[in-house]
Motif scaffolding. Sequence first.
Motif, PDB file in Angstrom:
ATOM      1  N   HIS A   1      23.552 -26.748   0.822  1.00  0.00           N
ATOM      2  CA  HIS A   1      23.161 -27.137   2.191  1.00  0.00           C
ATOM      3  C   HIS A   1      23.800 -26.159   3.179  1.00  0.00           C
ATOM      4  O   HIS A   1      24.915 -25.686   2.960  1.00  0.00           O
ATOM      5  CB  HIS A   1      23.627 -28.567   2.469  1.00  0.00           C
ATOM      6  CG  HIS A   1      23.061 -29.124   3.736  1.00  0.00           C
ATOM      7  ND1 HIS A   1      23.588 -28.808   4.975  1.00  0.00           N
ATOM      8  CD2 HIS A   1      22.006 -29.930   3.961  1.00  0.00           C
ATOM      9  CE1 HIS A   1      22.879 -29.422   5.902  1.00  0.00           C
ATOM     10  NE2 HIS A   1      21.904 -30.107   5.324  1.00  0.00           N
TER      11      HIS A   1
ATOM     12  N   GLY B   1      19.372 -30.765  12.803  1.00  0.00           N
ATOM     13  CA  GLY B   1      20.122 -31.578  13.751  1.00  0.00           C
ATOM     14  C   GLY B   1      19.987 -31.123  15.192  1.00  0.00           C
ATOM     15  O   GLY B   1      20.743 -31.546  16.059  1.00  0.00           O
TER      16      GLY B   1
ATOM     17  N   LYS C   1      24.881 -37.417   5.039  1.00  0.00           N
ATOM     18  CA  LYS C   1      26.034 -36.609   5.478  1.00  0.00           C
ATOM     19  C   LYS C   1      27.301 -37.474   5.530  1.00  0.00           C
ATOM     20  O   LYS C   1      27.453 -38.378   4.726  1.00  0.00           O
ATOM     21  CB  LYS C   1      25.739 -35.933   6.818  1.00  0.00           C
ATOM     22  CG  LYS C   1      24.417 -35.172   6.797  1.00  0.00           C
ATOM     23  CD  LYS C   1      24.263 -34.221   7.943  1.00  0.00           C
ATOM     24  CE  LYS C   1      22.875 -33.610   7.917  1.00  0.00           C
ATOM     25  NZ  LYS C   1      22.708 -32.557   8.889  1.00  0.00           N
TER      26      LYS C   1
ATOM     27  N   GLU D   1      15.243 -25.244   4.712  1.00  0.00           N
ATOM     28  CA  GLU D   1      15.805 -25.816   5.931  1.00  0.00           C
ATOM     29  C   GLU D   1      16.212 -24.688   6.875  1.00  0.00           C
ATOM     30  O   GLU D   1      17.314 -24.129   6.735  1.00  0.00           O
ATOM     31  CB  GLU D   1      17.038 -26.653   5.596  1.00  0.00           C
ATOM     32  CG  GLU D   1      16.751 -27.806   4.650  1.00  0.00           C
ATOM     33  CD  GLU D   1      17.761 -28.930   4.836  1.00  0.00           C
ATOM     34  OE1 GLU D   1      17.314 -30.041   5.132  1.00  0.00           O
ATOM     35  OE2 GLU D   1      18.962 -28.689   4.730  1.00  0.00           O
TER      36      GLU D   1
ATOM     37  N   SER E   1      15.105 -31.534  11.473  1.00  0.00           N
ATOM     38  CA  SER E   1      14.568 -32.394  12.533  1.00  0.00           C
ATOM     39  C   SER E   1      13.208 -33.000  12.177  1.00  0.00           C
ATOM     40  O   SER E   1      12.358 -33.168  13.058  1.00  0.00           O
ATOM     41  CB  SER E   1      14.504 -31.638  13.859  1.00  0.00           C
ATOM     42  OG  SER E   1      15.809 -31.232  14.249  1.00  0.00           O
TER      43      SER E   1
HETATM   44  C1  PEP Z   1      19.691 -31.855   6.947  1.00  0.00           C
HETATM   45  O1  PEP Z   1      20.856 -31.815   7.305  1.00  0.00           O
HETATM   46  O2  PEP Z   1      19.402 -31.631   5.765  1.00  0.00           O
HETATM   47  C2  PEP Z   1      18.675 -32.139   7.961  1.00  0.00           C
HETATM   48  C3  PEP Z   1      17.439 -31.805   7.712  1.00  0.00           C
HETATM   49  O3  PEP Z   1      19.123 -32.739   9.120  1.00  0.00           O
HETATM   50  P1  PEP Z   1      18.197 -33.222  10.374  1.00  0.00           P
HETATM   51  O4  PEP Z   1      17.018 -33.969   9.784  1.00  0.00           O
HETATM   52  O5  PEP Z   1      19.087 -34.115  11.163  1.00  0.00           O
HETATM   53  O6  PEP Z   1      17.778 -31.993  11.084  1.00  0.00           O
END
Ligand code: PEP
Length: 256
Positions: free
Chosen positions: A97, A175, A13, A169, A215
Amino acid sequence: MTIRNKLIAGNWKMNKTSADAAALARDITSVAGQRTDVEVVICPPFTALESAAQAVAGTQLRLGAQNMHPEKSGAFTGEISAEMLRALFVSHVILGHSERRTLFGETDGFINLKVLAALKNQLRPIFCVGETLTEREAGATLKVVQAQVERGLEGVGREQAVEIVVAYEPVWAIGTGKVATTAQAQEVHAFIRSLLTKLFGDVVAQKIRILYGGSMKPANAPELLAQPDIDGGLIGGASLEARSFLELVTAAAAAK
Ligand code: PEP
């Protein structure tokens, strides 16, 4: 045993200067740089791609970008093209994303243009889909994911589809420290594979990696990665430090 090699991708990021990114990339390559049992991709910000490219040169680690514009060149202030990424030895690009969708208003149609442009330029899209908490609570998860997959991959041919990596996701897990249960994740992954089978046929669908993101951490990864349709992870927070990221690579290798 699956025919799909597991893939662990780190989405850094808007973190790391060019020098910090090179240092982290070197720490990762020094341990996992010659691994071939797991595909490892790091996705630094645009400004760190060049220094990270130097750090991973001659290793098995692959470099990804976090976004790109579908056009080849022109008056698109602040944007980066596929050709520019290729010139920096980038092989993968994260597209769609949820942060791009929600914070920058990216639509399925625009993401579709990017997917097609990436494939045309020999970049492998890491194509992200996932539902919000409101959508999950309304029982709309599969419907939302189906629309994102079908619209985002419109016009992709069978021969190109094998190059795609899909990342499921759930937005509510990104996050937040809230991880989808293995059953919740596997259900959606299996559903995505059934959609890919309808779009591209069984042989191709069996080859496409579907990553889980949200996460994922060393503590929860082994159980998630053991699911039959979870072929790796797209990692945010835990990819910013070599130790936790490398633990995830090790977990992916063990989950074969
Ligand atoms: C992401 O932003 O693609 C992601 C999975 O973030 P995190 O692992 O921090 O949840």
